[in-house]
Design a protein around this motif. Structure first.
Motif, PDB file in Angstrom:
ATOM      1  N   ILE A 199       1.663   6.818  -6.679  1.00 14.23           N
ATOM      2  CA  ILE A 199       0.529   7.592  -7.058  1.00 14.23           C
ATOM      3  C   ILE A 199       1.065   9.136  -6.822  1.00 14.23           C
ATOM      4  N   ALA A 200       1.533   9.249  -6.049  1.00 10.05           N
ATOM      5  CA  ALA A 200       2.035  10.688  -5.344  1.00 10.05           C
ATOM      6  C   ALA A 200       2.981  11.159  -6.636  1.00 10.05           C
ATOM      7  N   LEU A 201       3.856  10.256  -7.040  1.00  4.57           N
ATOM      8  CA  LEU A 201       4.764  10.734  -8.232  1.00  4.57           C
ATOM      9  C   LEU A 201       4.097  10.985  -9.384  1.00  4.57           C
ATOM     10  N   VAL A 257       0.729  -1.153   0.050  1.00  2.53           N
ATOM     11  CA  VAL A 257       0.020  -0.054  -0.045  1.00  2.53           C
ATOM     12  C   VAL A 257       0.866   1.218  -0.095  1.00  2.53           C
ATOM     13  N   TYR A 258       1.893   1.292   0.775  1.00  2.00           N
ATOM     14  CA  TYR A 258       2.700   2.678   0.923  1.00  2.00           C
ATOM     15  C   TYR A 258       3.550   2.562  -0.484  1.00  2.00           C
ATOM     16  N   VAL A 259       4.023   1.607  -1.146  1.00  2.00           N
ATOM     17  CA  VAL A 259       4.872   1.890  -2.324  1.00  2.00           C
ATOM     18  C   VAL A 259       3.838   2.194  -3.302  1.00  2.00           C
ATOM     19  N   ALA A 260       2.514   1.597  -3.306  1.00  2.00           N
ATOM     20  CA  ALA A 260       1.430   2.268  -4.398  1.00  2.00           C
ATOM     21  C   ALA A 260       1.169   3.481  -4.170  1.00  2.00           C
ATOM     22  N   LYS A 261       1.076   4.034  -2.792  1.00  2.00           N
ATOM     23  CA  LYS A 261       0.937   5.759  -2.432  1.00  2.00           C
ATOM     24  C   LYS A 261       1.974   6.470  -3.108  1.00  2.00           C
ATOM     25  N   ALA A 262       3.218   5.995  -2.883  1.00  2.00           N
ATOM     26  CA  ALA A 262       4.376   6.553  -3.481  1.00  2.00           C
ATOM     27  C   ALA A 262       4.250   6.819  -5.041  1.00  2.00           C
TER      28      ALA A 262
END
Length: 75
Positions: free
Chosen positions: A68-70, A61-66
């Motif tokens: 998405i933020a990029l 989840v946190y890697v996916a959020k990163a």
């Protein structure tokens, strides 16, 4: 929640520091993935299996959020 004074709906301000947010999420995801790998060698009880699964899901989840933020930065 704030009310709009000019009868227009206010949109949340766009984040101008999405690289910083992506770095934080990426670091958190990397650390959780490292913890998951270290925990996997000791999985022998059901609660450890559940804990390993939870940590692995949080890492994804946190890697996916990163990511998405990029991508949000390019908009």
């Amino acid at each position: 929640m704030t009310m709009a004074t000019n009868e227009q709906a206010q949109t949340p301000p766009r984040s101008h520091n999405s690289k910083r947010v992506a770095a934080i999420y990426g670091f958190a995801g990397t650390m959780l993935a490292l913890i998951a790998v270290m925990t996997f060698s000791r999985v022998d009880a059901w609660y450890l299996v559940i804990g390993f699964g939870l940590i692995a899901v949080l890492a994804v989840v946190y890697v996916a959020k990163a990511i998405i933020a990029l991508r949000h930065q390019n908009d």
